[in-house]
Write an enzyme that holds these catalytic residues in place. Sequence first.
Site, short mmCIF file in Angstrom:
data_model
loop_
_atom_site.label_atom_id
_atom_site.label_comp_id
_atom_site.label_asym_id
_atom_site.label_seq_id
_atom_site.Cartn_x
_atom_site.Cartn_y
_atom_site.Cartn_z
N LEU A 1 0.84 -1.20 0.00
CA LEU A 1 0.00 0.00 0.00
C LEU A 1 0.87 1.25 0.00
O LEU A 1 0.53 2.26 -0.57
CB LEU A 1 -0.88 0.02 1.25
CG LEU A 1 -2.04 -0.95 1.30
CD1 LEU A 1 -2.68 -0.91 2.67
CD2 LEU A 1 -3.07 -0.59 0.24
N ASP B 1 4.35 13.55 15.73
CA ASP B 1 4.54 13.59 14.29
C ASP B 1 3.20 13.88 13.61
O ASP B 1 2.79 13.17 12.70
CB ASP B 1 5.16 12.29 13.79
CG ASP B 1 5.85 12.46 12.43
OD1 ASP B 1 5.98 13.62 11.98
OD2 ASP B 1 6.22 11.45 11.81
N GLY C 1 8.87 1.59 7.42
CA GLY C 1 8.69 0.25 6.88
C GLY C 1 7.68 0.26 5.74
O GLY C 1 7.33 1.30 5.20
#
Length: 751
Positions: free
Chosen positions: A432, A551, A438
Amino acid sequence: MTMVVHSTQLLKMAVLTVFFIKATTQLLSLPNCPTKCGSVTIPFPFGTTKDCSLDSTFLINCNKTSSSSTSSQVPSLPHSNQSVLNISLNGELHVAWPVARDCYAEKSKLVSQIYRGIDLKHFSISSTQNKLVAVGCDTMGALTAYDDVGNNYTTGCVALCNGLDDIVANEACSGTGCCEISIPQGHVLTKIIYTSVSVFNNHSEVYDFNPCGYAFLVENGAYNFKSTDLLKLEKEFPMLLDWAVGNQTCHQTQKDLSNYACKDNKSTCYDATERSGYLCRCFHGYWGNPYLIHGCQDINECMDSNDCVEGATCINTPGSYHCLCPARYEGNGKLNGTRCRSNTKSRKEIILITALSASISLVALLVGSFYAYLALKKRKLIKLKEQFFQQNGGLLLQQQLVMHGGSDETTKVFTVEELNEATNNFNQSKILGQGGQGTVYKGILQDKRIVAIKKSKINDPNQIEPFINEMIVLSQINHRNVVKLLGCCLETEVPLLVYEFISNGTVYQHLHDQNQSLKLTWKTRLRIAKETAGVLAYLHSAASTPIIHRDVKSANILLDHNLTAKVSDFGASRIVPLDHSQITTLVQGTLGYLDPEYFHTSQLTDKSDVYSFGVVLAELMTGKKALSFSRPEIDRNLAVYFVSSMKENRLLHILDNNIDDVNTEQLKKIAHIAERCLRVKGEERPTMKEVAMELEGILVFEEHHWGSGKLSSDRAASSAINVENGVYRSSTISSNSYSINQISMSLIGGR
Ligand SMILES: *[C@@H]1O[C@H](CO)[C@@H](O)[C@H](O)[C@H]1NC(C)=O
Ligand SMILES: *[C@@H]1O[C@H](CO)[C@@H](O)[C@H](O)[C@H]1NC(C)=O
Ligand SMILES: *[C@@H]1O[C@H](CO)[C@@H](O)[C@H](O)[C@H]1NC(C)=O
Ligand SMILES: *[C@@H]1O[C@H](CO)[C@@H](O)[C@H](O)[C@H]1NC(C)=O
Ligand SMILES: *[C@@H]1O[C@H](CO)[C@@H](O)[C@H](O)[C@H]1NC(C)=O
Ligand SMILES: *[C@@H]1O[C@H](CO)[C@@H](O)[C@H](O)[C@H]1NC(C)=O
Ligand SMILES: *[C@@H]1O[C@H](CO)[C@@H](O)[C@H](O)[C@H]1NC(C)=O
Ligand SMILES: *[C@@H]1O[C@H](CO)[C@@H](O)[C@H](O)[C@H]1NC(C)=O
């Protein structure tokens, strides 16, 4: 216990005392030799007697002078009787030298002419750091220099003037009343004779204000010409001499160590640059006198300059120092170096546990091998899986979950087989997206649920901690606008996290991806902002322990099929202990969204999320990227651009073209919220709670005035309006969304 504390304190005191004594008894001269003459320090190899100096070369006279009323000691060079001003161990010697002059009577009669000379036996005159200066209005300064092999070189300069006016206006030594010239370069000069002479007519034209001409040698920068010097200039000027040991190079000297002057074994030798001979210096990290045994002392870098990062402990070592990162951090702790990164300890623990369990199981295996001979192969496989489990922080995770009171009932531990099947063995076609942390795969579980599976990068142990961190954080959050963690798998080489699948991409894609057909309407954007603010407010104040996301950015806000916001990526998030309002961390985040205050101080507070949220809000309003190098330099950073545009009243000019049919009042309110979130000082920013309430208020207000006037069902369900003096109570926050109480309150309070 108290005994231990006591003795460590004693030890500390002893260490400090030793340091203090060492520092004050810094060796400069030989024992029983005076270190000073008058106010001037005389370091070995120099000395005031033969026994106190290395040899006769370094003998300095220390005679009492009775010239002034108070007799004091003044060091002087033995052969020339000129006073020594300062001695440096780096090969420099400052001495004072008098001016030469030629003086005339009124009728241009020469009254006196004094030549001066420097004639040195052991030192040389620095040709680079001294110059010849002549002062006068009918004057030439001249010198003849002699080098060590008998050649002579002559040079001079001329200073002229007609009157004082020009000079008073501009007191520069550039030919008018004063001139200067460098002395012959590239030779070892041991003797210079200098003088001043009249150029034209014995000062008859300028006698009134300049009866004498002067010439002198002076160290660069030590003389500033003044017009009053034309009248009278009778003093001595500082000059720089070079010294060195012997007339051999280091290389030659080290063949015969008996005469080697670098006596301290923590010192080294280097050749003098402007003359023959060599000098000594203490090793890097030491200071003191390298010409004496035990003359070089360790520099305690921890007491003065060092580049340990904040939070690291500085440890002094002989000749150096190192910076110790706090427990659970690794790196060298230096500003330039690898600084401190969290993780090692847990990593070490894991390795330790793995090693321990491996050795224990080895024993068990030996004992049991008699019985389990046939089952051995199968066991090996299980062992490997277990090892991966441990290596991937399984133990740490279990421990952390217990510690933070998270329940592992909601998060399932998946097996490798399950996830392999779900993703068709992690087939490329199932990818995706790929990010710093990762790769994310799409998978379909056996029960037909669609999931997103995040796989950390292989062979990067630094990636494991964010994974575990994300699991711990997410396991404590249950919020409808936070992407749900379904479980994890730790049996593979790298850990895997399993989330609910969010189908509609990220806010970032919707705003900035040209191919994205669907454009977000203003209302949707507002709702996304409200939902995101709600999540952050919940994280900061309502979750069981406050959590800082760290974040927040449009790329981390996912949208489901209804375009409902789902905040994701908690890999960098921090759980804040209840008794701390701020924690010091390594700065982490995404440029463009990063709180400038946090960036500068490393102090992480919940206001850092507020700033990032402000950027997202600005992004939603303008449709511009948080940081774009395709924009002109001053507009690169959206936060700065947004705030300055607001100041200049250009808000409507920078809005996203895709936003239309908007109520300007409302826009201004939202922009004002964004502007407050983007304040440079954290304390001036609102809390996420305030932001969430204001946004909610604006939305409800809109629904009443422009919308259907219908509240969504879950809001309508809670009907009691309870204002309670307008005091907002955090305890009334539900984990899913704000109840009507707060909404109406903020409405009332806002008007
Ligand atoms: C002073 O200097 C002279 C040489 O200039 C030297 O002979 C004498 O010993 C020194 N000491 C005293 C106390 O005069
Ligand atoms: C050395 O210089 C001082 C003044 O600087 C003077 O009094 C003394 O007589 C001089 N001694 C010699 C030996 O030239
Ligand atoms: C003498 O030289 C040392 C080392 O270069 C310097 O630190 C000191 O300030 C100087 N002292 C004077 C009086 O010039
Ligand atoms: C300078 O050196 C030249 C030879 O190179 C010599 O003839 C002359 O006399 C010297 N001058 C002085 C002032 O020593
Ligand atoms: C300058 O003085 C010298 C010595 O007194 C003399 O010989 C010379 O003639 C004078 N020059 C002028 C131009 O007066
Ligand atoms: C070096 O110095 C020594 C004594 O200091 C002297 O005898 C020798 O001639 C010098 N050598 C050179 C090449 O200058
Ligand atoms: C210097 O000498 C001391 C003994 O005087 C010795 O303990 C030390 O190890 C030596 N250091 C070096 C760098 O050789
Ligand atoms: C640290 O960085 C500065 C500037 O980046 C550099 O000048 C300095 O030499 C570096 N120091 C070390 C010890 O690497």
